[in-house]
Design an enzyme around this catalytic site. Structure first.
Site, PDB file in Angstrom:
ATOM      1  N   HIS A  91      31.684  42.707  47.849  1.00 48.19           N
ATOM      2  CA  HIS A  91      33.006  42.090  47.246  1.00 48.19           C
ATOM      3  C   HIS A  91      33.696  41.140  48.971  1.00 48.19           C
ATOM      4  CE1 HIS A  91      37.174  43.811  47.954  1.00 48.19           C
ATOM      5  NE2 HIS A  91      36.501  44.187  46.885  1.00 48.19           N
ATOM      6  N   GLU A  93      38.148  37.559  42.452  1.00 50.17           N
ATOM      7  CA  GLU A  93      39.084  38.329  43.047  1.00 50.17           C
ATOM      8  C   GLU A  93      39.698  37.103  44.492  1.00 50.17           C
ATOM      9  OE1 GLU A  93      38.581  42.994  43.047  1.00 50.17           O
ATOM     10  OE2 GLU A  93      37.494  41.911  44.275  1.00 50.17           O
TER      11      GLU A  93
HETATM   12  O1  LIG Z   1      39.305  44.180  45.815  1.00 53.04           O
HETATM   13  C1  LIG Z   1      39.902  44.059  45.450  1.00 53.04           C
HETATM   14  C2  LIG Z   1      39.229  45.055  44.107  1.00 53.04           C
HETATM   15  O2  LIG Z   1      37.315  45.629  43.794  1.00 53.04           O
HETATM   16  C3  LIG Z   1      41.509  43.672  44.427  1.00 53.04           C
HETATM   17  O3  LIG Z   1      42.085  44.627  45.337  1.00 53.04           O
HETATM   18  P1  LIG Z   1      44.118  45.211  45.017  1.00 53.04           P
HETATM   19  O4  LIG Z   1      44.042  45.431  43.456  1.00 53.04           O
HETATM   20  O5  LIG Z   1      43.932  46.239  45.665  1.00 53.04           O
HETATM   21  O6  LIG Z   1      44.521  44.394  44.827  1.00 53.04           O
END
Ligand SMILES: O=C(CO)COP(=O)(O)O
EC number: 5.3.1.1
Length: 222
Positions: free
Chosen positions: A93, A141
């Site tokens: 992550h 992400e």
């Molecule tokens: O890092 C995330 C999920 O692992 C995304 O976070 P948010 O949904 O708070 O933007």
């Protein structure tokens, strides 16, 4: 599991243990039952066992170390989270970044224990590299959007498209999630329309006054 996957990452938002995680797990179970959607939760390690034991939802660890059980102080093994009831694990992550060698070692550990692996990535190049390792999922992400409430689906749909393309080119067996700022059914619909298999999110549910209502909104256009 079939259908789109929604994973709610609880990060380290809770100040204590138990209450917030169980409330969100209960909401996830309820909305999954009502809607037929697959909703997993990634609680803190301290809440993982209780959620896996008491709530019928897929539980993911937020990270595992690529080590075998032994003298590794401050590590968490795939064996431990599996025994605590985890179904899968996030790896790499953006808030728990690893080197490529460590990602591979964590993936090997996940495989050894039968944990579904979700390798998180921050751009198209790392998405392609992660896909080459062959996890069940990669989750793209963009770090600059994480926690902002600005949805990747709307702010940067191109990165989703390019990531899906990269994964299909490198290893079409790997499924793709996306995340960052996802909070509505519309965000989920756009992400799925761009070829993903689901979403990974946190604040949209974790910080909601009513997590069940937030989850209902997320699945409303499936
Ligand atoms: O890092 C995330 C999920 O692992 C995304 O976070 P948010 O949904 O708070 O933007």
């Amino acid at each position: 599991m079939t259908g789109p996957l929604i994973i709610v990452n609880l990060k380290a938002y809770a100040e204590g243990t138990g209450e917030q995680a169980t409330r969100i797990a209960a909401a996830a179970r309820e909305v999954a039952e009502e809607s037929g959607a697959v909703i997993g939760v990634a609680p803190a390690y301290t809440d993982l066992g209780i959620i896996a034991r008491d709530y019928d939802v897929p539980v993911y660890a937020q990270h595992i170390d690529g080590v075998t059980p032994g003298a590794h102080t401050g590590h968490v093994t795939a064996e431990q989270v599996r025994a605590a009831g985890a179904f899968g694990t996030l790896i790499n992550h953006s808030e728990r970044r690893l080197t490529l060698a460590e990602i591979e070692a964590s993936l090997t550990a996940a495989r050894r224990c039968g944990l579904q692996a979700v390798i998180c990535t921050n751009n198209v190049a790392t998405t392609a590299a992660a896909a080459a390792l062959g996890p069940e999922y990669v989750a793209i992400e963009p770090p600059e959007l994480i926690g902002t409430g600005v949805s990747v689906s709307k702010a940067d749909p191109g990165i989703i498209e390019r990531s899906v393309e990269a994964v299909r080119r490198v290893n079409p067996a790997v499924k793709v999630l996306t995340g960052a700022g996802i909070s509505t059914g519309e965000c989920v619909k756009i992400a799925l329309g761009l070829g993903t298999d689901g979403v990974l999110l946190a604040s949209g549910v974790v910080k909601a006054q009513d997590p069940a209502a937030a989850l209902r909104d997320l699945v409303s256009l499936l």
